[in-house]
Design a protein around this motif. Structure first.
Motif, PDB file in Angstrom:
ATOM      1  N   ALA A   1      -5.426   4.785  -5.567  1.00 40.27           N
ATOM      2  CA  ALA A   1      -5.449   5.975  -4.856  1.00 40.27           C
ATOM      3  C   ALA A   1      -4.440   6.930  -5.528  1.00 40.27           C
ATOM      4  O   ALA A   1      -4.982   8.055  -5.901  1.00 40.27           O
ATOM      5  CB  ALA A   1      -4.734   6.137  -3.460  1.00 40.27           C
ATOM      6  N   TRP A   2      -3.310   6.524  -6.193  1.00 41.94           N
ATOM      7  CA  TRP A   2      -2.552   7.449  -6.954  1.00 41.94           C
ATOM      8  C   TRP A   2      -2.858   7.665  -8.271  1.00 41.94           C
ATOM      9  O   TRP A   2      -2.948   8.537  -8.818  1.00 41.94           O
ATOM     10  CB  TRP A   2      -1.194   6.986  -6.866  1.00 41.94           C
ATOM     11  N   THR A   3      -3.446   6.526  -8.966  1.00 41.46           N
ATOM     12  CA  THR A   3      -4.301   6.647 -10.285  1.00 41.46           C
ATOM     13  C   THR A   3      -5.251   7.697 -10.159  1.00 41.46           C
ATOM     14  O   THR A   3      -5.501   8.324 -11.293  1.00 41.46           O
ATOM     15  CB  THR A   3      -4.473   5.446 -10.947  1.00 41.46           C
ATOM     16  N   SER A   4      -6.245   7.542  -9.267  1.00 40.97           N
ATOM     17  CA  SER A   4      -7.533   8.349  -9.008  1.00 40.97           C
ATOM     18  C   SER A   4      -7.000   9.774  -8.946  1.00 40.97           C
ATOM     19  O   SER A   4      -7.800  10.669  -9.508  1.00 40.97           O
ATOM     20  CB  SER A   4      -8.145   8.111  -7.910  1.00 40.97           C
ATOM     21  N   ASP A   5      -6.024  10.066  -8.259  1.00 34.52           N
ATOM     22  CA  ASP A   5      -5.752  11.637  -8.087  1.00 34.52           C
ATOM     23  C   ASP A   5      -4.815  12.076  -9.184  1.00 34.52           C
ATOM     24  O   ASP A   5      -4.750  13.368  -9.428  1.00 34.52           O
ATOM     25  CB  ASP A   5      -4.627  11.714  -6.682  1.00 34.52           C
ATOM     26  N   THR A   6      -3.860  11.216 -10.149  1.00 33.60           N
ATOM     27  CA  THR A   6      -3.198  11.708 -11.128  1.00 33.60           C
ATOM     28  C   THR A   6      -3.507  11.319 -12.583  1.00 33.60           C
ATOM     29  O   THR A   6      -4.049  12.316 -13.116  1.00 33.60           O
ATOM     30  CB  THR A   6      -1.648  11.144 -10.698  1.00 33.60           C
ATOM     31  N   ILE A   7      -3.646  10.178 -13.016  1.00 38.25           N
ATOM     32  CA  ILE A   7      -3.799   9.685 -14.128  1.00 38.25           C
ATOM     33  C   ILE A   7      -5.191  10.188 -14.281  1.00 38.25           C
ATOM     34  O   ILE A   7      -5.789  10.583 -15.477  1.00 38.25           O
ATOM     35  CB  ILE A   7      -3.565   8.439 -14.185  1.00 38.25           C
ATOM     36  N   PHE A   8      -6.050   9.817 -13.492  1.00 36.69           N
ATOM     37  CA  PHE A   8      -7.784  10.123 -13.631  1.00 36.69           C
ATOM     38  C   PHE A   8      -8.211  11.433 -13.254  1.00 36.69           C
ATOM     39  O   PHE A   8      -9.435  11.713 -13.346  1.00 36.69           O
ATOM     40  CB  PHE A   8      -8.452   9.041 -13.031  1.00 36.69           C
ATOM     41  N   LYS A   9      -6.995  12.106 -12.881  1.00 38.61           N
ATOM     42  CA  LYS A   9      -7.508  13.632 -12.409  1.00 38.61           C
ATOM     43  C   LYS A   9      -8.300  13.765 -11.517  1.00 38.61           C
ATOM     44  O   LYS A   9      -9.461  14.608 -11.817  1.00 38.61           O
ATOM     45  CB  LYS A   9      -7.692  14.554 -13.709  1.00 38.61           C
ATOM     46  N   GLY A  10      -8.576  12.955 -10.273  1.00 39.98           N
ATOM     47  CA  GLY A  10      -9.770  13.219  -9.477  1.00 39.98           C
ATOM     48  C   GLY A  10     -10.791  12.264  -9.516  1.00 39.98           C
ATOM     49  O   GLY A  10     -11.900  12.398  -8.751  1.00 39.98           O
ATOM     50  N   ARG A  11     -10.887  11.525 -10.738  1.00 41.73           N
ATOM     51  CA  ARG A  11     -12.178  10.731 -11.087  1.00 41.73           C
ATOM     52  C   ARG A  11     -11.999   9.645 -10.036  1.00 41.73           C
ATOM     53  O   ARG A  11     -11.095   8.942 -10.061  1.00 41.73           O
ATOM     54  CB  ARG A  11     -12.177  10.366 -12.336  1.00 41.73           C
ATOM     55  N   ARG A  12     -13.069   9.054  -9.356  1.00 48.09           N
ATOM     56  CA  ARG A  12     -13.043   8.109  -8.400  1.00 48.09           C
ATOM     57  C   ARG A  12     -13.706   6.786  -9.144  1.00 48.09           C
ATOM     58  O   ARG A  12     -13.180   5.704  -8.768  1.00 48.09           O
ATOM     59  CB  ARG A  12     -13.851   8.414  -7.245  1.00 48.09           C
ATOM     60  N   TRP A  13     -14.472   6.806 -10.039  1.00 48.80           N
ATOM     61  CA  TRP A  13     -15.128   5.551 -10.623  1.00 48.80           C
ATOM     62  C   TRP A  13     -14.227   4.535 -11.393  1.00 48.80           C
ATOM     63  O   TRP A  13     -14.396   3.486 -11.458  1.00 48.80           O
ATOM     64  CB  TRP A  13     -16.355   6.137 -11.564  1.00 48.80           C
ATOM     65  N   PRO A  14     -13.256   5.141 -12.036  1.00 54.22           N
ATOM     66  CA  PRO A  14     -12.603   4.265 -12.784  1.00 54.22           C
ATOM     67  C   PRO A  14     -11.792   2.927 -12.363  1.00 54.22           C
ATOM     68  O   PRO A  14     -11.960   1.813 -12.360  1.00 54.22           O
ATOM     69  CB  PRO A  14     -11.528   5.164 -13.722  1.00 54.22           C
ATOM     70  N   PRO A  15     -11.157   3.352 -10.914  1.00 52.32           N
ATOM     71  CA  PRO A  15     -10.493   2.300 -10.126  1.00 52.32           C
ATOM     72  C   PRO A  15     -11.304   1.477  -9.734  1.00 52.32           C
ATOM     73  O   PRO A  15     -11.337   0.587  -9.362  1.00 52.32           O
ATOM     74  CB  PRO A  15      -9.665   3.118  -9.188  1.00 52.32           C
ATOM     75  N   ILE A  16     -12.431   2.033  -9.135  1.00 47.52           N
ATOM     76  CA  ILE A  16     -13.709   1.349  -8.325  1.00 47.52           C
ATOM     77  C   ILE A  16     -14.153   0.367  -9.425  1.00 47.52           C
ATOM     78  O   ILE A  16     -14.507  -0.899  -9.113  1.00 47.52           O
ATOM     79  CB  ILE A  16     -14.993   2.301  -7.951  1.00 47.52           C
TER      80      ILE A  16
END
Length: 475
Positions: free
Chosen positions: A340-355
């Motif tokens: 959740a935190w990396t998706s909102d911050t490091i990946f700037k709203g991208r959802r697919w990298p953590p998935i």
């Protein structure tokens, strides 16, 4: 009939524009929690919403998973022997719950767009809490099947319903964290069920109940107060909401936030509405994504516990068999929050990298278990680390809210469809690939999970609607 929209003072509405649109330089603290960069008024609103919605959502999902997973803990703690469950009865019990869950999900989410959620969801919680009590008196597999069906039917209202409500109050930079925090309570509930079974097992004989029967009784005692509290703390969606803890100005602010986000308000379900929804790629892509996520795990089987129970050297106690598998859910809780935190911050709203990362992690575990003849230590690692793929639901749901942001009814139906079709597969797939008689070496199950996780990986990168302009949600 839906209640009329709340009418707010125009002067209050004008003041909300300045509150929301006020630009501030992003501080490093906003990477810890998103409200630190917002105005005091918006921060106060979010604090109240988080306290009410996230507390109720997390406690409700905690008891839902506690009441859902307890059948596995009871099964390996004496229920199997007491009720003579030596064939595939555990599979049928799980399927009975799944069928009830599948039947109820989509109608329930449609109802949430018509009636106040603050009545619908808590009422269903009360029903499943009472039915959980009733499981303690079941003395045959057939009675358990019936009770599990109606428990699943009542529980079908909660997860997609609360995801719909969360998506109705929070903006894009707030959504993934809260959706994932909500989802972590499932892992906590599953962990707690193991600890609870290890504790109440020693109550066996008290009051004429076996240890596994006490599990259902204590579950019900925990669940009922949470369900009743929902009538007092759960808000509706912003345009019809009037909870006791929000002022008129705060309701106006909440409505303006969703307007600026492009989040559509409630509209009638019409023939053209259904045609629009089912002619869009949204419902098909997101449903397929969620099917591969939801069915790429253990099919609801107590994989770790059954492997421990089958061990001959060493032989594990009932307490150990219930306690050790909780480490899997601890990994789930931790990785879900990281996603959740990396998706909102490091990946700037991208959802697919953590998935994608979670899918690869599970692929490693299930391929290893499919091989089976691996070192004991690697078995332990796989059973524990597979929890890293369990916490992706919140990100998938957040992504769906963003893609379907402009149409409230589409958002409600897509969220319900994603969860529902995933469980349609879960109602029959475990009967084929996770057969109780194959335990603990579920070779077919490990292979099917590996294939589904590979399919999940392939679905991540083709669509990235949140990276484009507003037209992405108009396709």
């Amino acid at each position: 009939m839906a209640p009329p929209s709340i009418v707010v003072d125009e002067r209050a509405t004008e003041s909300t524009d300045a509150i929301i649109q006020k630009e501030v330089k992003r501080k490093w603290t906003s990477y810890i929690w998103d409200t630190f960069d917002k105005s005091p008024e918006e921060r106060r609103l979010l604090f109240k919403l988080d306290t009410a919605i996230l507390t109720f959502a997390s406690l409700g999902y905690f008891i839902k998973n506690l009441d859902q997973i307890n059948i596995n803990n009871a099964f390996v703690s004496g229920m199997k022997e007491d009720l003579g469950l030596y064939q595939n009865q555990l599979n049928y019990m799980q399927t009975a719950w799944t069928v009830g869950y599948v039947v109820g999900e989509i109608p329930s989410n449609i109802m949430l767009t018509r009636i106040p959620p603050r009545y619908w969801i808590p009422a269903a919680e009360v029903i499943w809490s009472v039915l959980t009590f009733a499981l303690s008196r079941a003395n045959s597999a057939e009675q358990v099947y019936v009770l599990r069906f109606f428990i699943g039917l009542a529980e079908s209202t909660f997860y997609p319903g609360m995801q719909y409500i969360i998506g109705s109050w929070y903006r894009k930079d707030e959504l993934a964290k809260r959706s994932c925090i909500f989802h972590t309570s499932s892992g906590i509930g599953s962990m707690f069920s193991g600890y609870l079974m290890a504790s109440v097992y020693h109550l066996g004989g008290k009051g004429g109940f076996k240890g596994w029967q006490w599990l259902f009784i204590v579950d019900g005692i925990i669940s009922l107060p949470v369900a009743i509290a929902g009538f007092f703390v759960l808000p509706d969606v912003p345009e019809i909401s009037n909870p006791w803890y929000l002022s008129e100005k705060e309701i106006s602010l909440a409505q303006k936030r969703m307007e600026l986000e492009g989040r559509g308000t409630r509209q009638p379900f019409t023939k053209s509405k259904f045609k629009k929804i089912f002619s869009s790629w949204h419902i098909y892509f997101l449903t397929l994504l969620y099917v591969t996520f939801n069915n790429g795990g253990g099919g609801g089987q107590p994989l770790f516990a059954q492997w421990l129970k089958a061990s001959k050297d060493p032989v594990y106690t009932v307490a150990q068999i219930n306690a050790y598998p909780t480490t899997t859910y601890a990994v789930q809780v931790f990785t879900t929050l990281v996603y959740a935190w990396t998706s909102d911050t490091i990946f700037k709203g991208r959802r697919w990298p953590p998935i994608l990362f979670g899918a690869c992690s599970n692929l490693l575990c299930y391929i290893s278990l499919a091989i089976w003849n691996i070192p004991t230590g690697w078995h332990w690692f796989c059973y524990i680390y597979m929890g890293s793929g369990y916490g992706l639901s919140g990100l998938c749901m957040a992504w769906a809210h963003e893609i379907c942001s402009e149409d409230n009814e589409e958002r409600a139906l897509v969220i319900g469809m994603m969860n529902d079709i995933a469980y349609v597969f879960q109602s029959w797939l475990p009967l084929i690939v996770w057969r109780q008689v194959d335990a603990p070496n579920y070779h077919k199950g490990f292979i099917s999970s590996s294939v589904l996780k590979q399919q999940q990986q392939q679905q991540q990168q083709p669509v990235e609607p949140q990276d484009t302009d507003d037209s992405a949600t108009k396709n």
